[in-house]
Scaffold this motif. Structure first.
Motif, PDB file in Angstrom:
ATOM      1  N   ALA A  56     123.791  67.732  65.542  1.00  0.00           N
ATOM      2  CA  ALA A  56     125.031  68.381  65.990  1.00  0.00           C
ATOM      3  C   ALA A  56     126.186  68.013  65.062  1.00  0.00           C
ATOM      4  N   VAL A  57     126.251  66.747  64.656  1.00  0.00           N
ATOM      5  CA  VAL A  57     127.284  66.311  63.707  1.00  0.00           C
ATOM      6  C   VAL A  57     127.092  67.043  62.388  1.00  0.00           C
ATOM      7  N   MET A  58     125.857  67.099  61.912  1.00  0.00           N
ATOM      8  CA  MET A  58     125.548  67.766  60.644  1.00  0.00           C
ATOM      9  C   MET A  58     125.971  69.233  60.678  1.00  0.00           C
ATOM     10  N   ASP A  59     125.601  69.933  61.734  1.00  0.00           N
ATOM     11  CA  ASP A  59     125.942  71.354  61.840  1.00  0.00           C
ATOM     12  C   ASP A  59     127.461  71.563  61.823  1.00  0.00           C
ATOM     13  N   ASP A  60     128.167  70.716  62.555  1.00  0.00           N
ATOM     14  CA  ASP A  60     129.627  70.831  62.618  1.00  0.00           C
ATOM     15  C   ASP A  60     130.246  70.575  61.241  1.00  0.00           C
ATOM     16  N   VAL A  61     129.844  69.490  60.600  1.00  0.00           N
ATOM     17  CA  VAL A  61     130.400  69.144  59.281  1.00  0.00           C
ATOM     18  C   VAL A  61     130.031  70.209  58.249  1.00  0.00           C
ATOM     19  N   ASN A  62     128.789  70.657  58.256  1.00  0.00           N
ATOM     20  CA  ASN A  62     128.372  71.672  57.277  1.00  0.00           C
ATOM     21  C   ASN A  62     129.135  72.981  57.457  1.00  0.00           C
ATOM     22  N   ASN A  63     129.412  73.365  58.697  1.00  0.00           N
ATOM     23  CA  ASN A  63     130.205  74.583  58.927  1.00  0.00           C
ATOM     24  C   ASN A  63     131.616  74.427  58.371  1.00  0.00           C
ATOM     25  N   LYS A  64     132.204  73.258  58.580  1.00  0.00           N
ATOM     26  CA  LYS A  64     133.544  73.004  58.049  1.00  0.00           C
ATOM     27  C   LYS A  64     133.531  72.958  56.521  1.00  0.00           C
ATOM     28  N   ARG A  65     132.493  72.335  55.958  1.00  0.00           N
ATOM     29  CA  ARG A  65     132.386  72.287  54.498  1.00  0.00           C
ATOM     30  C   ARG A  65     132.255  73.698  53.930  1.00  0.00           C
ATOM     31  N   ARG A  66     131.408  74.504  54.553  1.00  0.00           N
ATOM     32  CA  ARG A  66     131.185  75.873  54.067  1.00  0.00           C
ATOM     33  C   ARG A  66     132.503  76.649  54.029  1.00  0.00           C
ATOM     34  N   ALA A  67     133.281  76.544  55.080  1.00  0.00           N
ATOM     35  CA  ALA A  67     134.574  77.240  55.135  1.00  0.00           C
ATOM     36  C   ALA A  67     135.518  76.706  54.062  1.00  0.00           C
ATOM     37  N   HIS A  68     135.516  75.408  53.867  1.00  0.00           N
ATOM     38  CA  HIS A  68     136.381  74.800  52.852  1.00  0.00           C
ATOM     39  C   HIS A  68     135.955  75.234  51.447  1.00  0.00           C
ATOM     40  N   TYR A  69     134.665  75.243  51.193  1.00  0.00           N
ATOM     41  CA  TYR A  69     134.163  75.669  49.877  1.00  0.00           C
ATOM     42  C   TYR A  69     134.546  77.125  49.596  1.00  0.00           C
ATOM     43  N   GLU A  70     134.461  77.966  50.616  1.00  0.00           N
ATOM     44  CA  GLU A  70     134.821  79.380  50.437  1.00  0.00           C
ATOM     45  C   GLU A  70     136.307  79.532  50.108  1.00  0.00           C
ATOM     46  N   ILE A  72     138.265  77.256  48.622  1.00  0.00           N
ATOM     47  CA  ILE A  72     138.463  76.760  47.253  1.00  0.00           C
ATOM     48  C   ILE A  72     137.931  77.773  46.240  1.00  0.00           C
ATOM     49  N   ALA A  73     136.783  78.352  46.534  1.00  0.00           N
ATOM     50  CA  ALA A  73     136.174  79.327  45.621  1.00  0.00           C
ATOM     51  C   ALA A  73     137.089  80.538  45.423  1.00  0.00           C
ATOM     52  N   LYS A  74     137.653  81.052  46.504  1.00  0.00           N
ATOM     53  CA  LYS A  74     138.553  82.206  46.407  1.00  0.00           C
ATOM     54  C   LYS A  74     139.781  81.884  45.567  1.00  0.00           C
ATOM     55  N   LYS A  75     140.373  80.723  45.814  1.00  0.00           N
ATOM     56  CA  LYS A  75     141.572  80.332  45.082  1.00  0.00           C
ATOM     57  C   LYS A  75     141.315  80.165  43.594  1.00  0.00           C
ATOM     58  N   ASN A  76     140.103  79.744  43.236  1.00  0.00           N
ATOM     59  CA  ASN A  76     139.786  79.440  41.839  1.00  0.00           C
ATOM     60  C   ASN A  76     138.854  80.455  41.185  1.00  0.00           C
ATOM     61  N   LYS A  77     138.620  81.558  41.888  1.00  0.00           N
ATOM     62  CA  LYS A  77     137.755  82.626  41.377  1.00  0.00           C
ATOM     63  C   LYS A  77     136.394  82.089  40.929  1.00  0.00           C
ATOM     64  N   LEU A  78     135.785  81.309  41.813  1.00  0.00           N
ATOM     65  CA  LEU A  78     134.451  80.745  41.602  1.00  0.00           C
ATOM     66  C   LEU A  78     133.559  81.189  42.749  1.00  0.00           C
ATOM     67  N   SER A  79     132.283  80.953  42.592  1.00  0.00           N
ATOM     68  CA  SER A  79     131.382  81.233  43.708  1.00  0.00           C
ATOM     69  C   SER A  79     131.376  80.026  44.649  1.00  0.00           C
ATOM     70  N   PRO A  80     131.207  80.271  45.939  1.00  0.00           N
ATOM     71  CA  PRO A  80     131.123  79.151  46.880  1.00  0.00           C
ATOM     72  C   PRO A  80     129.970  78.192  46.535  1.00  0.00           C
ATOM     73  N   ALA A  81     128.887  78.728  45.983  1.00  0.00           N
ATOM     74  CA  ALA A  81     127.749  77.880  45.597  1.00  0.00           C
ATOM     75  C   ALA A  81     128.128  76.914  44.478  1.00  0.00           C
ATOM     76  N   ASP A  82     128.941  77.379  43.531  1.00  0.00           N
ATOM     77  CA  ASP A  82     129.388  76.497  42.444  1.00  0.00           C
ATOM     78  C   ASP A  82     130.291  75.389  42.980  1.00  0.00           C
ATOM     79  N   VAL A  83     131.180  75.751  43.891  1.00  0.00           N
ATOM     80  CA  VAL A  83     132.069  74.753  44.498  1.00  0.00           C
ATOM     81  C   VAL A  83     131.235  73.755  45.290  1.00  0.00           C
TER      82      VAL A  83
END
Length: 111
Positions: A56-70, A72-83
């Motif tokens: 449950a902790v993992m799922d919560d943290v990973n969801n937050k990380r995914r949103a954060h990566y997206e 950052i990716a948009k702001k820097n014109k990168l792919s979320p996978a690269d971030v």
């Protein structure tokens, strides 16, 4: 007699309630230090050992990380996978000694 049964039931309910609350009290650091979660090169946490609270902790943290990566990716014109990959490298480097990280072959190793 009824009073003893009622007290026993109440004590049982309170104990179960406490156990339920403490099950959700696991922090990310607890889950990592207890060997349930580890850092992966893809920037996300992985489940090292099966544990419902840690998952449950993992799922919560990973969801937050995914949103954060997206974001950052948009702001820097990168792919979320690269971030995520860059974040994974940093997370593995910052992982405390004794906690788990996943190697290039997908094997969990203690740092």
């Amino acid at each position: 007699m009824k009073s003893i049964r009622l007290k026993t039931k109440l004590l049982l309910l309170l104990t179960l309630s406490f156990l339920s609350l403490s099950a959700f009290a696991m922090s990310l650091q607890d889950a990592k230090s207890q060997g349930y979660l580890g850092e992966q090169a893809n920037g996300y946490l992985g489940l090292v050992q099966a544990n419902p609270e840690a998952k449950a902790v993992m799922d919560d943290v990973n969801n937050k990380r995914r949103a954060h990566y997206e974001t950052i990716a948009k702001k820097n014109k990168l792919s979320p996978a690269d971030v995520a990959k860059l974040a994974g490298e940093k997370a593995i480097a910052a992982t405390d000694k004794g906690n788990y990280v996943q190697d290039a072959k997908g094997k969990w190793i203690k740092k």
